[in-house]
Design an enzyme around this catalytic site. Sequence first.
Site, PDB file in Angstrom:
ATOM      1  N   GLU A 101       0.843  -1.203   0.000  1.00  0.00           N
ATOM      2  CA  GLU A 101       0.000   0.000   0.000  1.00  0.00           C
ATOM      3  C   GLU A 101       0.873   1.245   0.000  1.00  0.00           C
ATOM      4  O   GLU A 101       1.947   1.271   0.619  1.00  0.00           O
ATOM      5  CB  GLU A 101      -0.918  -0.021   1.237  1.00  0.00           C
ATOM      6  CG  GLU A 101      -1.950   1.076   1.280  1.00  0.00           C
ATOM      7  CD  GLU A 101      -2.978   0.827   2.387  1.00  0.00           C
ATOM      8  OE1 GLU A 101      -3.476  -0.313   2.505  1.00  0.00           O
ATOM      9  OE2 GLU A 101      -3.251   1.764   3.153  1.00  0.00           O
ATOM     10  N   ASP A 103       0.168   5.348   0.684  1.00  0.00           N
ATOM     11  CA  ASP A 103      -0.905   6.172   1.258  1.00  0.00           C
ATOM     12  C   ASP A 103      -0.655   7.669   1.223  1.00  0.00           C
ATOM     13  O   ASP A 103       0.396   8.140   1.643  1.00  0.00           O
ATOM     14  CB  ASP A 103      -1.092   5.851   2.753  1.00  0.00           C
ATOM     15  CG  ASP A 103      -1.711   4.503   3.012  1.00  0.00           C
ATOM     16  OD1 ASP A 103      -2.281   3.918   2.081  1.00  0.00           O
ATOM     17  OD2 ASP A 103      -1.629   4.032   4.152  1.00  0.00           O
ATOM     18  N   GLU A 105      -3.121  10.366   3.174  1.00  0.00           N
ATOM     19  CA  GLU A 105      -4.325  10.569   3.973  1.00  0.00           C
ATOM     20  C   GLU A 105      -4.320  12.007   4.483  1.00  0.00           C
ATOM     21  O   GLU A 105      -3.300  12.491   4.998  1.00  0.00           O
ATOM     22  CB  GLU A 105      -4.399   9.596   5.150  1.00  0.00           C
ATOM     23  CG  GLU A 105      -4.708   8.170   4.737  1.00  0.00           C
ATOM     24  CD  GLU A 105      -4.967   7.282   5.940  1.00  0.00           C
ATOM     25  OE1 GLU A 105      -6.099   6.798   6.094  1.00  0.00           O
ATOM     26  OE2 GLU A 105      -4.034   7.087   6.737  1.00  0.00           O
TER      27      GLU A 105
END
Length: 285
Positions: A101, A103, A105
């Site tokens: 993953e 990311d 955010e």
Amino acid sequence: MAASATKQSMLMLASLLVLIGVTTGSFYDSFDITWGAGRANIFETGQLLTCTLDKISGSGFQSKKEYLFGKIDMKIKLVAGNSAGTVTAYYLSSKGEKWDEIDFEFLGNVTGQPYVLHTNVFTGGIGNREMQFYLWFDPTADFHTYTVLWNPLNIIFLVDGIPIRVFKNNEANGVAYPKNQPMKIYSSLWEADDWATQGGRVKIDWTNAPFSASYKSFNDVDCCSRTSIWDWVTCNANSNSWMWTTLNANQLGQLKWVQDDYMIYNYCTDFKRFPQGLPTECNHN
């Protein structure tokens, strides 16, 4: 007259090509809205997507394609006003217990306080590689471009073309690197007031709902992607220079500026969290 007519025809054709360019690569073609019961919607003939959050539910979408390396751009305008307790997530992820993953955010905040941009990299289901930043602009006032450049050498996080973080391939030093698992793009707007704002001390104010984040100008032209396990888009390393991109001297200067002035957390300097020693990659940057 003939020359004038020809010129007019060429102008009309140019205008038509511009229109075609604007409407290709639409969100309809590239993404599926996956949850939210009507709270995520596509507008402007596929050129604008919005996610909303209210007390009942958030919303989200995912890419139709999977990617294995690429340069992926998305323009995002974040929740305005008092966004405390909200998270706008934008990331790539594979599936399974040992997923990879990458990311972005965006952790909301009370009016007048800065958003926190939270980044992380997971390999084989293990993350714990958080770096957090403030931004040098108001990400709610307009759209800004958030880019993941992922290739065999490194993962580069960029904001408006400025690198903010690099995760290098350190397999030679025993550090796992995401290179084998295709990932889809995901994004969602959701409630996380147990941790998102000041460690959960500031809760979401539902009188401001519905909250909304907007997306446009998605670009995955420079990518290796597939729509099924049999249908890879070929990646020619000679023509796709992004495949071997690392930071040049100017970009290294930009990276230093961002990390010196805007980084607020770096797992590679958190000795309390890692009393037995920092993760291996922290010593090979």
